[in-house]
Design a protein around this motif. Structure first.
Motif, PDB file in Angstrom:
ATOM      1  N   GLN A 125       0.652  -1.351   0.054  1.00 19.39           N
ATOM      2  CA  GLN A 125      -0.141  -0.044  -0.088  1.00 19.39           C
ATOM      3  C   GLN A 125       0.930   1.153   0.038  1.00 19.39           C
ATOM      4  N   ARG A 126       2.066   1.364   0.836  1.00 19.15           N
ATOM      5  CA  ARG A 126       2.818   2.439   0.610  1.00 19.15           C
ATOM      6  C   ARG A 126       3.479   2.373  -0.574  1.00 19.15           C
ATOM      7  N   VAL A 127       3.729   1.204  -1.199  1.00 14.14           N
ATOM      8  CA  VAL A 127       4.508   1.552  -2.461  1.00 14.14           C
ATOM      9  C   VAL A 127       3.539   2.112  -3.540  1.00 14.14           C
ATOM     10  N   ARG A 128       2.292   1.716  -3.384  1.00 14.94           N
ATOM     11  CA  ARG A 128       1.405   2.374  -4.274  1.00 14.94           C
ATOM     12  C   ARG A 128       1.209   3.712  -4.236  1.00 14.94           C
ATOM     13  N   SER A 129       0.937   4.044  -3.134  1.00 15.86           N
ATOM     14  CA  SER A 129       0.821   5.224  -2.549  1.00 15.86           C
ATOM     15  C   SER A 129       1.917   6.179  -3.003  1.00 15.86           C
ATOM     16  N   SER A 130       2.979   5.731  -2.918  1.00 14.89           N
ATOM     17  CA  SER A 130       4.225   6.788  -3.301  1.00 14.89           C
ATOM     18  C   SER A 130       4.478   6.703  -4.585  1.00 14.89           C
ATOM     19  N   SER A 131       4.107   5.686  -5.392  1.00 13.22           N
ATOM     20  CA  SER A 131       4.328   5.492  -6.718  1.00 13.22           C
ATOM     21  C   SER A 131       3.295   6.423  -7.557  1.00 13.22           C
ATOM     22  N   GLN A 132       2.393   6.612  -7.061  1.00 13.39           N
ATOM     23  CA  GLN A 132       1.027   7.380  -7.544  1.00 13.39           C
ATOM     24  C   GLN A 132       1.656   8.885  -7.153  1.00 13.39           C
ATOM     25  N   TYR A 133       2.224   9.159  -6.079  1.00 13.00           N
ATOM     26  CA  TYR A 133       2.824  10.644  -5.730  1.00 13.00           C
ATOM     27  C   TYR A 133       3.791  10.940  -6.788  1.00 13.00           C
ATOM     28  N   LEU A 134       4.741  10.085  -7.162  1.00 16.59           N
ATOM     29  CA  LEU A 134       5.715  10.229  -8.088  1.00 16.59           C
ATOM     30  C   LEU A 134       5.085  10.510  -9.545  1.00 16.59           C
ATOM     31  N   ALA A 135       4.215   9.587 -10.049  1.00 17.71           N
ATOM     32  CA  ALA A 135       3.472   9.943 -11.249  1.00 17.71           C
ATOM     33  C   ALA A 135       2.938  11.343 -11.269  1.00 17.71           C
ATOM     34  N   THR A 173       3.538  14.000  -9.716  1.00 11.90           N
ATOM     35  CA  THR A 173       4.593  15.020  -9.390  1.00 11.90           C
ATOM     36  C   THR A 173       5.944  15.171 -10.086  1.00 11.90           C
ATOM     37  N   MET A 174       5.979  14.464 -10.805  1.00 15.49           N
ATOM     38  CA  MET A 174       7.512  14.063 -11.854  1.00 15.49           C
ATOM     39  C   MET A 174       7.968  15.337 -12.193  1.00 15.49           C
ATOM     40  N   ALA A 175       6.916  15.882 -13.132  1.00 12.07           N
ATOM     41  CA  ALA A 175       7.239  17.183 -13.789  1.00 12.07           C
ATOM     42  C   ALA A 175       7.971  18.316 -12.741  1.00 12.07           C
ATOM     43  N   GLU A 176       7.681  18.151 -11.452  1.00  3.48           N
ATOM     44  CA  GLU A 176       8.348  19.162 -10.426  1.00  3.48           C
ATOM     45  C   GLU A 176       9.722  18.658  -9.818  1.00  3.48           C
ATOM     46  N   VAL A 177      10.090  17.416 -10.266  1.00  5.16           N
ATOM     47  CA  VAL A 177      11.427  17.051  -9.591  1.00  5.16           C
ATOM     48  C   VAL A 177      12.475  17.687 -10.417  1.00  5.16           C
ATOM     49  N   PRO A 178      13.259  18.483  -9.640  1.00  3.89           N
ATOM     50  CA  PRO A 178      14.270  19.409 -10.101  1.00  3.89           C
ATOM     51  C   PRO A 178      15.170  19.039 -11.393  1.00  3.89           C
ATOM     52  N   VAL A 179      15.410  17.469 -11.317  1.00  6.31           N
ATOM     53  CA  VAL A 179      16.292  17.032 -12.387  1.00  6.31           C
ATOM     54  C   VAL A 179      15.774  15.541 -12.856  1.00  6.31           C
ATOM     55  N   LEU A 180      15.886  15.387 -14.197  1.00  9.69           N
ATOM     56  CA  LEU A 180      15.511  13.879 -14.658  1.00  9.69           C
ATOM     57  C   LEU A 180      16.726  13.514 -15.260  1.00  9.69           C
ATOM     58  N   VAL A 181      17.236  12.221 -15.077  1.00 12.64           N
ATOM     59  CA  VAL A 181      18.106  11.505 -15.493  1.00 12.64           C
ATOM     60  C   VAL A 181      17.931  10.292 -16.309  1.00 12.64           C
ATOM     61  N   ILE A 182      18.319  10.340 -17.540  1.00 14.43           N
ATOM     62  CA  ILE A 182      17.848   9.053 -18.225  1.00 14.43           C
ATOM     63  C   ILE A 182      19.188   8.363 -18.689  1.00 14.43           C
ATOM     64  N   GLY A 183      19.400   6.998 -18.172  1.00 15.31           N
ATOM     65  CA  GLY A 183      20.551   6.368 -18.483  1.00 15.31           C
ATOM     66  C   GLY A 183      20.212   5.651 -19.818  1.00 15.31           C
ATOM     67  N   ALA A 184      20.980   5.776 -20.927  1.00 10.21           N
ATOM     68  CA  ALA A 184      20.884   5.162 -22.191  1.00 10.21           C
ATOM     69  C   ALA A 184      22.188   4.722 -22.664  1.00 10.21           C
ATOM     70  N   ILE A 185      22.023   3.772 -23.738  1.00  8.34           N
ATOM     71  CA  ILE A 185      23.218   2.996 -24.067  1.00  8.34           C
ATOM     72  C   ILE A 185      23.324   2.829 -25.618  1.00  8.34           C
ATOM     73  N   GLU A 186      24.514   2.772 -26.325  1.00  8.82           N
ATOM     74  CA  GLU A 186      24.687   2.624 -28.001  1.00  8.82           C
ATOM     75  C   GLU A 186      24.342   1.176 -27.915  1.00  8.82           C
ATOM     76  N   THR A 187      23.654   1.060 -29.145  1.00  7.01           N
ATOM     77  CA  THR A 187      23.358  -0.298 -29.523  1.00  7.01           C
ATOM     78  C   THR A 187      24.019  -0.724 -30.757  1.00  7.01           C
ATOM     79  N   GLY A 188      24.394   0.297 -31.773  1.00  7.62           N
ATOM     80  CA  GLY A 188      25.002  -0.128 -32.955  1.00  7.62           C
ATOM     81  C   GLY A 188      23.567  -0.282 -33.838  1.00  7.62           C
ATOM     82  N   GLY A 189      22.424  -0.218 -33.496  1.00  6.77           N
ATOM     83  CA  GLY A 189      21.288  -0.528 -34.415  1.00  6.77           C
ATOM     84  C   GLY A 189      20.143  -1.391 -33.531  1.00  6.77           C
TER      85      GLY A 189
END
Length: 208
Positions: A92-102, A104-120
């Motif tokens: 229940q706590r996980v659900r509640s906090s996950s909904q909260y993040l969904a 408020t995501m736009a209000e988080v100061p920084v978003l970092v996406i980790g990505a990787i080269e695949t060559g195709g």
């Protein structure tokens, strides 16, 4: 150099949590601190020392808003598809906090996406070699952020709309995303180890 929390290695490893409701949405995060943490992350291992990772750091409010909209849409579908039975208090706590993040995501100061080269195209069959060259670095980033008083939450739900996010951020076709980390200072730093299954339930020596 940012001041580090007084954590020994075991404390750092066992108290780095997925932080959602305790992200401080009001306190700015200097890009210099994110760069420090990323410098640490670059010491993580990668297959054949390929270092094919890329880190997309998003601070522009409009870009964050659009990425957050994709994330919220994906989370809504995910939450609706999950059974709504009598969850335990932890879930229940996980659900509640996950909904909260969904929400408020736009209000988080920084978003970092980790990505990787695949060559195709992504490789067929087991892709451990590919993602194993990105995810250790992303986890090292989470640890380095925690050591500096910041929190993050390991998320992948935006990948339902990976192509849309890639187009938004101008990622080339040869780069695939693996994780999204919302990053902010935390409200307090007193995180504790979380409950886990006993080791003997998951430990196998010399076979299953």
């Amino acid at each position: 150099m940012s001041e580090l929390l007084p954590l020994d290695p075991d404390q750092l490893l066992t108290t780095t949590r997925s932080v959602r409701k305790r992200l401080d949405l009001e306190r700015p995060v200097p890009l210099s601190v994110v760069r420090e943490a990323l410098e640490v992350a670059l010491q993580a291992p990668s297959g054949s020392n390929s270092q094919g990772w890329h880190w997309i750091v998003i601070t522009d409010p409009e870009l964050k808003k659009q990425v957050a909209a994709h994330y919220a849409r994906s989370y809504s579908d995910y939450a609706a598809a999950r059974p709504s039975g009598d969850d335990g208090s932890t879930m229940q706590r996980v659900r509640s906090s996950s909904q909260y993040l969904a929400d408020t995501m736009a209000e988080v100061p920084v978003l970092v996406i980790g990505a990787i080269e695949t060559g195709g195209d992504l490789p067929e069959g087991n892709q451990a070699g590919l993602w194993g060259s990105l995810l250790p670095g992303a986890w090292s980033l989470s640890l380095a952020l925690r050591a500096r008083g910041l929190g993050s939450a390991w998320t992948t739900l935006h990948l339902v709309y990976e192509r849309e996010v890639a187009e938004l951020l101008g990622l080339p076709d040869t780069v695939r995303q693996g994780v999204l980390l919302p990053v902010a200072y935390t409200k307090g730093t007193d995180f504790k180890p979380a409950p886990r299954r006993p080791l003997d339930e998951v430990l196998h020596i010399d076979g299953w």
